[in-house]
Design an enzyme around this catalytic site. Structure first.
Site, PDB file in Angstrom:
ATOM      1  N   ARG A  69       0.815  -1.215   0.000  1.00 30.80           N
ATOM      2  CA  ARG A  69       0.000   0.000   0.000  1.00 30.80           C
ATOM      3  C   ARG A  69       0.853   1.271   0.000  1.00 30.80           C
ATOM      4  O   ARG A  69       0.487   2.293  -0.581  1.00 30.80           O
ATOM      5  CB  ARG A  69      -0.900  -0.034   1.237  1.00 30.80           C
ATOM      6  CG  ARG A  69      -1.869   1.108   1.333  1.00 30.80           C
ATOM      7  CD  ARG A  69      -2.871   0.840   2.448  1.00 30.80           C
ATOM      8  NE  ARG A  69      -3.784   1.948   2.604  1.00 30.80           N
ATOM      9  CZ  ARG A  69      -3.965   2.600   3.759  1.00 30.80           C
ATOM     10  NH1 ARG A  69      -3.300   2.249   4.844  1.00 30.80           N
ATOM     11  NH2 ARG A  69      -4.814   3.599   3.831  1.00 30.80           N
ATOM     12  N   HIS A  73       0.427   4.751  -2.207  1.00 27.96           N
ATOM     13  CA  HIS A  73       0.303   6.093  -1.634  1.00 27.96           C
ATOM     14  C   HIS A  73       1.412   7.008  -2.124  1.00 27.96           C
ATOM     15  O   HIS A  73       1.191   8.185  -2.378  1.00 27.96           O
ATOM     16  CB  HIS A  73       0.310   6.029  -0.096  1.00 27.96           C
ATOM     17  CG  HIS A  73      -1.013   5.648   0.474  1.00 27.96           C
ATOM     18  ND1 HIS A  73      -1.505   6.149   1.655  1.00 27.96           N
ATOM     19  CD2 HIS A  73      -1.970   4.802   0.009  1.00 27.96           C
ATOM     20  CE1 HIS A  73      -2.714   5.637   1.897  1.00 27.96           C
ATOM     21  NE2 HIS A  73      -2.998   4.805   0.916  1.00 27.96           N
ATOM     22  N   ASN A 100      -3.549   8.167   5.408  1.00 33.13           N
ATOM     23  CA  ASN A 100      -2.441   7.259   5.748  1.00 33.13           C
ATOM     24  C   ASN A 100      -2.944   6.223   6.747  1.00 33.13           C
ATOM     25  O   ASN A 100      -2.443   5.120   6.804  1.00 33.13           O
ATOM     26  CB  ASN A 100      -1.276   8.041   6.361  1.00 33.13           C
ATOM     27  CG  ASN A 100      -1.446   8.287   7.860  1.00 33.13           C
ATOM     28  OD1 ASN A 100      -2.203   7.632   8.541  1.00 33.13           O
ATOM     29  ND2 ASN A 100      -0.707   9.228   8.370  1.00 33.13           N
ATOM     30  N   HIS A 198      -6.359  -5.376  -2.625  1.00 29.06           N
ATOM     31  CA  HIS A 198      -7.148  -5.600  -1.406  1.00 29.06           C
ATOM     32  C   HIS A 198      -7.408  -7.080  -1.137  1.00 29.06           C
ATOM     33  O   HIS A 198      -8.237  -7.417  -0.316  1.00 29.06           O
ATOM     34  CB  HIS A 198      -8.462  -4.808  -1.481  1.00 29.06           C
ATOM     35  CG  HIS A 198      -8.261  -3.332  -1.351  1.00 29.06           C
ATOM     36  ND1 HIS A 198      -9.273  -2.408  -1.481  1.00 29.06           N
ATOM     37  CD2 HIS A 198      -7.140  -2.606  -1.089  1.00 29.06           C
ATOM     38  CE1 HIS A 198      -8.794  -1.193  -1.304  1.00 29.06           C
ATOM     39  NE2 HIS A 198      -7.498  -1.279  -1.070  1.00 29.06           N
TER      40      HIS A 198
END
Ligand code: HEM
Ligand SMILES: *[C@@H]1O[C@H](CO)[C@@H](O)[C@H](O)[C@H]1NC(C)=O
Ligand SMILES: *[C@@H]1O[C@H](CO)[C@@H](O)[C@H](O)[C@H]1NC(C)=O
Ligand SMILES: CC(=O)N[C@H]1CO[C@H](CO)[C@@H](O)[C@@H]1O
Length: 330
Positions: A69, A73, A100, A198
């Protein structure tokens, strides 16, 4: 003879056309990226990163998900240039932005970087470490591997507001998700493929309480959420719970596989942004095609889309710098 002349002039015309096209094409720094950028400059770079990831995940396999992840980001905010790692004294950095929430594993990046600095000081950028770590984490979770393009350099800026405005939200609908991915040069296929990330890791209750309680103000739950699943989730998440973690892919949260698509097809995707993938023809048909491991192209597609995501807003050549420490600019 005339036919030959025609062919030659056609050829010359084509050359000129190609030249014009190439000189008008927007410059993309991604041209400075390539698989194996460090092969000569620091031959052990990829091995060193892999070792750091494997060592960390041996102790704590749940680190794989947040490490994947982290790269997402980084890339969505200012491009893949390591801004997600920077820390400002006033805390107005990306790390402290709401989205975050639960990013973690920064010490693994630090460890890998420290080992790289020992081996070849000042050569391997923090943004490339993030790209390599994401791949190595997926492999360690039994997912696919892919050739990671490297050659990124690190940025010098981080800004809390940019994280807020550039990262998609779990409450977003399909139109909004597609628009946000498009703004980063990613298409609908990339959206549905990368959402497959996911298949590992956790979300938290406050991101779905709206789906479970009083969704439209009539004491109901989200009609796009399977009712049995909603009932099970209500047991885990009381309306005011802000801390409980939920597996996004229950039972296989430590395994990178295509089961995410099966869940989404059964209206058991955790977030509204997961459920939204059933709201466009293209993303829906991908979800339905991938839900069985037999004939699934997800593993191959994931590597392709990760490489594409890894090109967003990169700094190459003389741009940016190679940070000595990932948490601060030189
Ligand atoms: C499509 C837009 C996306 C949205 C709205 C979204 C949103 C979220 C949210 C809200 C969480 C839970 C955070 C928490 O509660 O701790 C999460 C977790 C996660 N996301 Fe996404 N995400 C998106 C795309 C992606 C992409 C492209 C990837 C990587 C390819 C990714 C990988 C992950 C992973 C691995 C986790 C689990 C993290 C953990 O266990 O700590 N997501 N995402
Ligand atoms: C999707 O979300 C956007 C932004 O939040 C909103 O403006 C739009 O009306 C929504 N579209 C649909 C179809 O709900
Ligand atoms: C559900 O939402 C409606 C409309 O916003 C509100 O009047 C009602 O009090 C809410 N019910 C509960 C149980 O929160
Ligand atoms: C890992 C990290 O830095 N998390 C931060 C995320 O943002 C919140 C505030 O919204 C901080 O409290 C966390 O420390």
């Amino acid at each position: 003879m005339t036919a030959l002349k025609m062919t030659i002039s056609g050829f010359v015309f084509l050359q000129i056309l190609l030249f014009l096209l190439s000189s008008f094409a927007p410059p993309t720094n991604a041209q400075g990226l390539k698989v194996g950028f460090y092969d000569k400059k620091c031959p052990k770079a990829e091995l060193i990163v892999k070792k750091s990831v494997l060592d960390a995940m041996k102790n704590d396999p749940t680190l794989g998900a947040p490490l994947l992840r982290m790269f997402f980001h980084d890339c969505f905010v200012r491009g893949c240039e390591g801004s997600v790692l920077l820390e400002l004294k006033n805390k107005k950095d990306e790390k402290n932005a709401i989205p975050n929430l639960s990013l973690r594993g920064f010490e693994i990046i630090d460890n890998a970087k420290a080992a790289l600095e020992k081996e070849c000081p000042g050569v391997v950028s923090c943004s490339d470490v993030l790209a390599l770590v994401a791949r190595d984490a997926v492999v360690a979770l039994n997912g696919p591997s892919w050739g990671v393009e490297t050659g990124r350099r690190d940025g010098r800026v981080t800004n809390i507001n940019e994280a807020r405005s550039n990262l998609p939200s779990p409450f977003d609908n399909i139109t909004s998700l597609v628009t946000q991915f498009k703004a980063k040069g990613l298409d609908k296929k990339d959206l549905v493929v990368l959402s497959g990330g996911h298949t590992v890791g956790n979300g938290h209750c406050p991101l779905i309480t709206n789906r479970l309680y009083n969704f439209t103000g009539k004491g109901d739950s989200d009609p796009n959420l399977d009712t049995e699943y909603a009932a099970a989730l209500r047991k885990k998440c009381k309306p005011t719970d802000t801390t409980t973690a939920l597996e996004m892919d229950p039972g296989s949260f430590k395994t990178f596989d295509e089961s995410y698509f099966k869940l989404v097809s059964q209206r058991r995707g955790l977030f509204q942004s997961d459920a939204a993938l059933l709201d466009s023809q293209e993303t829906k048909s991908y979800v339905l095609k991938q839900k069985n491991s037999y004939g699934s192209s997800f593993f191959k597609d994931f590597g392709v889309s990760m490489v594409k995501m890894g090109r967003i807003g990169v700094l190459t050549g003389q741009l940016g710098e190679v940070r000595k420490k990932c948490r601060m600019v030189n």
